[in-house]
Design a protein around this motif. Structure first.
Motif, PDB file in Angstrom:
ATOM      1  N   ALA A 195       0.834  -1.205   0.000  1.00 48.44           N
ATOM      2  CA  ALA A 195       0.000   0.000   0.000  1.00 48.44           C
ATOM      3  C   ALA A 195       0.868   1.255   0.000  1.00 48.44           C
ATOM      4  CB  ALA A 195      -0.919  -0.016   1.222  1.00 48.44           C
ATOM      5  N   ILE A 196       1.973   1.279   0.764  1.00 48.37           N
ATOM      6  CA  ILE A 196       2.878   2.429   0.791  1.00 48.37           C
ATOM      7  C   ILE A 196       3.491   2.653  -0.591  1.00 48.37           C
ATOM      8  CG2 ILE A 196       5.063   3.286   1.720  1.00 48.37           C
ATOM      9  CD1 ILE A 196       2.781   3.537   3.674  1.00 48.37           C
ATOM     10  N   ILE A 197       3.956   1.552  -1.202  1.00 51.29           N
ATOM     11  CA  ILE A 197       4.565   1.674  -2.528  1.00 51.29           C
ATOM     12  C   ILE A 197       3.546   2.177  -3.547  1.00 51.29           C
ATOM     13  CG2 ILE A 197       5.589   0.351  -4.413  1.00 51.29           C
ATOM     14  CD1 ILE A 197       6.823  -1.476  -2.284  1.00 51.29           C
ATOM     15  N   THR A 198       2.315   1.675  -3.439  1.00 52.76           N
ATOM     16  CA  THR A 198       1.262   2.129  -4.362  1.00 52.76           C
ATOM     17  C   THR A 198       0.971   3.610  -4.166  1.00 52.76           C
ATOM     18  OG1 THR A 198       0.276  -0.079  -4.330  1.00 52.76           O
ATOM     19  CG2 THR A 198      -1.118   1.732  -5.082  1.00 52.76           C
ATOM     20  N   THR A 199       0.947   4.063  -2.914  1.00 58.90           N
ATOM     21  CA  THR A 199       0.680   5.480  -2.630  1.00 58.90           C
ATOM     22  C   THR A 199       1.772   6.377  -3.174  1.00 58.90           C
ATOM     23  OG1 THR A 199      -0.494   4.826  -0.606  1.00 58.90           O
ATOM     24  CG2 THR A 199       0.195   7.129  -0.785  1.00 58.90           C
ATOM     25  N   VAL A 200       3.031   5.942  -3.053  1.00 59.93           N
ATOM     26  CA  VAL A 200       4.148   6.751  -3.540  1.00 59.93           C
ATOM     27  C   VAL A 200       4.111   6.864  -5.059  1.00 59.93           C
ATOM     28  CG1 VAL A 200       6.663   6.856  -3.751  1.00 59.93           C
ATOM     29  CG2 VAL A 200       5.614   6.282  -1.549  1.00 59.93           C
ATOM     30  N   PHE A 201       3.798   5.757  -5.715  1.00 61.09           N
ATOM     31  CA  PHE A 201       3.859   5.761  -7.179  1.00 61.09           C
ATOM     32  C   PHE A 201       2.559   6.208  -7.846  1.00 61.09           C
ATOM     33  CE2 PHE A 201       7.612   3.238  -6.408  1.00 61.09           C
ATOM     34  CZ  PHE A 201       8.441   3.581  -7.459  1.00 61.09           C
ATOM     35  N   LEU A 202       1.513   6.408  -7.060  1.00 59.11           N
ATOM     36  CA  LEU A 202       0.252   6.814  -7.669  1.00 59.11           C
ATOM     37  C   LEU A 202       0.359   8.159  -8.400  1.00 59.11           C
ATOM     38  CD1 LEU A 202      -2.729   6.240  -8.144  1.00 59.11           C
ATOM     39  CD2 LEU A 202      -3.218   7.314  -5.919  1.00 59.11           C
ATOM     40  N   PRO A 203       0.872   9.242  -7.757  1.00 53.63           N
ATOM     41  CA  PRO A 203       0.994  10.513  -8.504  1.00 53.63           C
ATOM     42  C   PRO A 203       1.998  10.424  -9.650  1.00 53.63           C
ATOM     43  CG  PRO A 203       2.033  10.701  -6.351  1.00 53.63           C
ATOM     44  CD  PRO A 203       1.280   9.412  -6.354  1.00 53.63           C
ATOM     45  N   LEU A 204       3.049   9.601  -9.446  1.00 56.58           N
ATOM     46  CA  LEU A 204       4.017   9.467 -10.530  1.00 56.58           C
ATOM     47  C   LEU A 204       3.379   8.767 -11.725  1.00 56.58           C
ATOM     48  CD1 LEU A 204       7.144   8.345  -8.453  1.00 56.58           C
ATOM     49  CD2 LEU A 204       6.332  10.650  -8.957  1.00 56.58           C
ATOM     50  N   SER A 205       2.557   7.790 -11.466  1.00 60.45           N
ATOM     51  CA  SER A 205       1.859   7.113 -12.557  1.00 60.45           C
ATOM     52  C   SER A 205       0.900   8.067 -13.264  1.00 60.45           C
ATOM     53  CB  SER A 205       1.075   5.909 -12.011  1.00 60.45           C
ATOM     54  OG  SER A 205       1.951   4.982 -11.401  1.00 60.45           O
ATOM     55  N   PHE A 206       0.292   8.965 -12.485  1.00 61.27           N
ATOM     56  CA  PHE A 206      -0.604   9.957 -13.095  1.00 61.27           C
ATOM     57  C   PHE A 206       0.161  10.863 -14.051  1.00 61.27           C
ATOM     58  CE2 PHE A 206      -2.267  14.314 -12.909  1.00 61.27           C
ATOM     59  CZ  PHE A 206      -3.506  14.123 -13.491  1.00 61.27           C
ATOM     60  N   LEU A 207       1.353  11.333 -13.594  1.00 59.41           N
ATOM     61  CA  LEU A 207       2.139  12.224 -14.443  1.00 59.41           C
ATOM     62  C   LEU A 207       2.593  11.512 -15.720  1.00 59.41           C
ATOM     63  CD1 LEU A 207       4.389  14.211 -11.936  1.00 59.41           C
ATOM     64  CD2 LEU A 207       2.473  15.067 -13.296  1.00 59.41           C
ATOM     65  N   THR A 208       3.127  10.310 -15.572  1.00 60.18           N
ATOM     66  CA  THR A 208       3.601   9.602 -16.761  1.00 60.18           C
ATOM     67  C   THR A 208       2.453   9.287 -17.712  1.00 60.18           C
ATOM     68  OG1 THR A 208       3.410   7.496 -15.562  1.00 60.18           O
ATOM     69  CG2 THR A 208       5.561   8.577 -15.547  1.00 60.18           C
ATOM     70  N   GLY A 209       1.295   8.977 -17.149  1.00 61.21           N
ATOM     71  CA  GLY A 209       0.145   8.736 -18.008  1.00 61.21           C
ATOM     72  C   GLY A 209      -0.312   9.996 -18.713  1.00 61.21           C
ATOM     73  N   LEU A 210      -0.290  11.130 -17.992  1.00 58.51           N
ATOM     74  CA  LEU A 210      -0.717  12.400 -18.581  1.00 58.51           C
ATOM     75  C   LEU A 210       0.224  12.835 -19.693  1.00 58.51           C
ATOM     76  CD1 LEU A 210      -2.689  14.817 -18.495  1.00 58.51           C
ATOM     77  CD2 LEU A 210      -1.169  15.852 -16.772  1.00 58.51           C
ATOM     78  N   LEU A 211       1.529  12.766 -19.423  1.00 58.47           N
ATOM     79  CA  LEU A 211       2.497  13.210 -20.420  1.00 58.47           C
ATOM     80  C   LEU A 211       2.654  12.203 -21.557  1.00 58.47           C
ATOM     81  CD1 LEU A 211       5.264  14.742 -18.115  1.00 58.47           C
ATOM     82  CD2 LEU A 211       3.466  15.933 -19.380  1.00 58.47           C
ATOM     83  N   GLY A 212       2.139  11.028 -21.385  1.00 56.60           N
ATOM     84  CA  GLY A 212       2.241  10.031 -22.446  1.00 56.60           C
ATOM     85  C   GLY A 212       1.087  10.066 -23.421  1.00 56.60           C
ATOM     86  N   VAL A 213       0.187  11.037 -23.214  1.00 51.86           N
ATOM     87  CA  VAL A 213      -0.935  11.158 -24.145  1.00 51.86           C
ATOM     88  C   VAL A 213      -0.416  11.579 -25.512  1.00 51.86           C
ATOM     89  CG1 VAL A 213      -3.101  12.353 -24.628  1.00 51.86           C
ATOM     90  CG2 VAL A 213      -2.522  11.709 -22.279  1.00 51.86           C
ATOM     91  N   ASN A 214      -0.835  10.917 -26.541  1.00 48.31           N
ATOM     92  CA  ASN A 214      -0.297  11.155 -27.889  1.00 48.31           C
ATOM     93  C   ASN A 214      -1.082  12.267 -28.591  1.00 48.31           C
ATOM     94  OD1 ASN A 214       1.303  10.824 -30.111  1.00 48.31           O
ATOM     95  ND2 ASN A 214       0.111   9.087 -30.924  1.00 48.31           N
ATOM     96  N   VAL A 215      -0.951  13.501 -28.044  1.00 45.64           N
ATOM     97  CA  VAL A 215      -1.559  14.690 -28.646  1.00 45.64           C
ATOM     98  C   VAL A 215      -0.528  15.801 -28.670  1.00 45.64           C
ATOM     99  CG1 VAL A 215      -3.912  14.086 -27.930  1.00 45.64           C
ATOM    100  CG2 VAL A 215      -2.488  15.451 -26.416  1.00 45.64           C
TER     101      VAL A 215
END
Length: 333
Positions: free
Chosen positions: A277-297
């Protein structure tokens, strides 16, 4: 001294006859063959012991023709399902006891029934498989160190059965102590070891409790049972009562040990889930950023900058550190 007897428990040969003895009132006895037994049973006043295998078809011939027992007694001796019991028929007593098998590697939970018909001068025992207690008593008779009479022989059988239950009790206690020491020493315990310990306890508690009551009842009668034999059987009942208490205590200890194993297992599982759960919490915002910047637009910040990737790594690293500091301040880890 006694004459040499046959092997303690010969293999099944189609006959219910296993062994027979004429006691000499001095601790020894003479082993009798089938023909001699049939002649002596009604003519000889000496104490006689007949040991039969009730799996064989001719067992009823011995009980009806040789011993001339009543149908009620024969039915009580040959009933398929038995529990320790005592029943009086005239001047005789039918009792059913349980003991350990003779075969090497016999497990404690494999208790074997010993059906007994006893009168002042005659003893008939019936078994399904060889018992250790019967073999021990026969060895004592062969060595001239056995029973003096039929009541004494009954007391010897009872005492030997109880002594062997005591040996099993000590073995189980030693094994229980080993598991408890291992648990206190932070050594992993195999749950199968605990299961193998609890299984014989269940069987022993099931049969030895009623057997204790059976021996206590047997010690109170019949009238021809001499005082020494009564005392011996009563002491065996008291000893068996202590073993039953030990079984109950070991069962409780096993339950406590089982609960501790479950508690430790659940604690380790909770710790692992907490870390995930701690690891998931730490990487949750990072996953959001990588997902946002990985949008192909078009219009992704830093897409045309040679330093965009390095800047993004610094931002994600800083964000990850900030999340960990926040969790630390809130004492989540």
């Amino acid at each position: 001294m006694v004459t040499a007897s046959a092997s303690l428990d010969p293999p099944a040969n189609g006959s219910a006859f296993v062994s027979a003895y004429r006691l000499d009132a001095r601790g020894g006895g003479t082993a009798l063959d089938d023909a001699t037994l049939r002649r002596a049973w009604h003519e000889d006043e000496a104490p006689l012991w007949l040991h039969l295998d009730f799996r064989q078809a001719d067992v009823t011939d011995y009980l009806q023709t040789v011993a001339e027992l009543d149908e009620a007694v024969i039915e009580a001796l040959l009933e398929p399902d038995t529990r320790p019991r005592v029943a009086r028929f005239g001047d005789g007593v039918v009792t059913t006891l349980r003991g350990l098998g003779l075969e090497a590697g016999a497990r404690p939970e494999e208790m074997i029934s010993l059906r007994v018909w006893v009168t002042p001068r005659r003893l008939i025992t019936l078994r399904r498989l060889p018992l250790r207690a019967v073999s021990v008593v026969r060895q004592r008779i062969d060595a001239g160190e056995g029973a003096l009479s039929i009541p004494d022989l009954l007391a010897w059988l009872v005492e030997t059965l109880v002594d062997q239950v005591g040996d099993v009790t000590h073995q189980l206690e030693d094994r229980m102590a080993e598991l408890e020491d291992a648990q206190l020493g932070d050594t992993d315990i195999d749950a199968d070891d605990l299961t193998r310990l609890r299984r014989p306890l269940i069987t022993l508690r099931r049969f030895m409790g009623p057997q204790r009551d059976c021996l206590a009842q047997l010690a109170q009668g019949p009238t021809w049972l001499d005082e020494d034999s009564r005392i011996s059987i009563r002491e065996s009942a008291n000893q068996l009562s202590r073993y039953v208490e030990d079984f109950n205590a070991m069962q409780e200890r096993a339950l406590i040990l089982q609960e501790q194993l479950w508690s430790e297992h659940n604690e380790r599982l909770n710790q692992r889930m907490y870390m995930l759960a701690i690891i998931t919490t730490v990487f949750l915002p990072l996953s959001f950023l990588t997902g946002l910047l990985g949008v192909n637009v078009g219009g992704i910040p830093g897409a045309d900058s040679p330093h965009g990737f390095a800047i993004f790594l610094l931002i994600t690293l800083g964000l990850g550190v900030a999340v960990m500091v926040l969790l630390k301040r809130k004492r989540w880890w």
